[in-house]
Design an enzyme around this catalytic site. Structure first.
Site, short mmCIF file in Angstrom:
data_model
loop_
_atom_site.label_atom_id
_atom_site.label_comp_id
_atom_site.label_asym_id
_atom_site.label_seq_id
_atom_site.Cartn_x
_atom_site.Cartn_y
_atom_site.Cartn_z
N GLY A 1 0.84 -1.19 0.00
CA GLY A 1 0.00 0.00 0.00
C GLY A 1 0.87 1.23 0.00
CD GLN B 1 3.44 5.69 2.74
OE1 GLN B 1 2.46 5.18 2.23
NE2 GLN B 1 4.39 4.98 3.31
CB CYS C 1 5.40 1.94 7.48
SG CYS C 1 4.86 3.48 6.69
CG LEU C 2 6.62 1.03 1.28
CD1 LEU C 2 5.91 1.37 -0.02
CD2 LEU C 2 7.79 0.10 1.02
CG HIS D 1 -0.35 0.88 7.40
ND1 HIS D 1 0.60 0.51 8.33
CD2 HIS D 1 0.30 1.73 6.55
CE1 HIS D 1 1.74 1.12 8.07
NE2 HIS D 1 1.59 1.86 6.99
CD GLU D 2 -1.12 2.21 2.80
OE1 GLU D 2 -0.78 3.41 2.67
OE2 GLU D 2 -0.31 1.32 3.09
CG HIS E 1 0.22 6.41 5.64
ND1 HIS E 1 1.36 7.00 6.16
CD2 HIS E 1 0.53 5.11 5.47
CE1 HIS E 1 2.31 6.07 6.29
NE2 HIS E 1 1.83 4.91 5.89
ZN ZN Z 1 2.82 3.12 5.83
#
Ligand code: ZN
Length: 199
Positions: A45, A50, A108-109, A150-151, A154
């Site tokens: 995701g 991000q 998480c990226l 999670h997304e 964000h």
């Molecule tokens: Zn993340």
């Protein structure tokens, strides 16, 4: 086009995304680039924050994850293999948490090589728009429900460290401080991927 992924310490990650009023060519291009960036990073995701855009836009693709089951009902239709509905683009998503919560590991990226157990609802209902501007409704369980939560966080400027236990956060504390400092100095070079289950 693969876009740079912002890391923890970048203030944009803390900004609540603006609602998208018009789905124009720019938004479509942004979503396509986000999907390409997510795939290149082997993430499941990616939220607009991000890649530096504080907008209510996120993309997901859980099709590479085989060991954590998901179910998906899309617009009332039971999708037998949720992988066939990927990637998902969610614009202006509204989320309703359902059912019990369960603990599962997340990455998480924007936090390379860090993971922690996070408590999330097992099921979610999401109302959003797709790239055609049509309303869509998703009922998801399991790993996909976790990824969506999670997304969606964000998009509100909430990060997974905000949902960690204090012990888990304390264990990562020196790495978090270092990452934040490096990001703020703008000297951090992005690492390629973390794991298949990185959100
Ligand atoms: Zn993340």
């Amino acid at each position: 086009m693969i876009l740079p992924i912002l890391q923890y310490g970048d203030p944009i990650l803390r900004i609540k995304g603006k609602r998208i009023e018009e789905i124009d060519g720019r938004i479509r291009e942004l979503a396509a680039n986000m999907i390409e960036t997510m795939h290149a990073a082997h993430g499941v995701g990616l939220a607009a924050q991000q890649i530096g855009e504080a907008l209510q836009l996120t993309v997901l693709d859980i099709s590479a994850v085989e060991d954590r089951p998901s179910t998906l009902i899309l617009d009332g239709k039971d999708i037998t293999d949720p992988r066939t509905a990927m990637p998902l683009v969610l614009i202006n998503p509204e989320i309703e948490l359902r059912g019990e919560t369960e603990v599962g590991v997340e990455g998480c990226l924007s936090f390379p090589e860090m993971t922690a157990d996070i408590d999330r609802a097992h099921s979610v209902t999401v109302r959003a728009q797709n790239l055609e501007g049509e309303p869509i409704e998703i009922e998801a369980n399991g790993f996909l429900a976790r990824a969506i939560q999670h997304e969606h966080d964000h998009l509100d400027g909430i990060l997974f460290i905000d949902r960690m236990s204090s012990a888990a956060k304390a264990a990562l504390s020196s790495r978090l401080k270092r990452l934040q400092k490096e990001t703020k100095r703008g000297i951090r070079h992005r690492e390629p991927l973390v794991s298949e289950t990185t959100l």
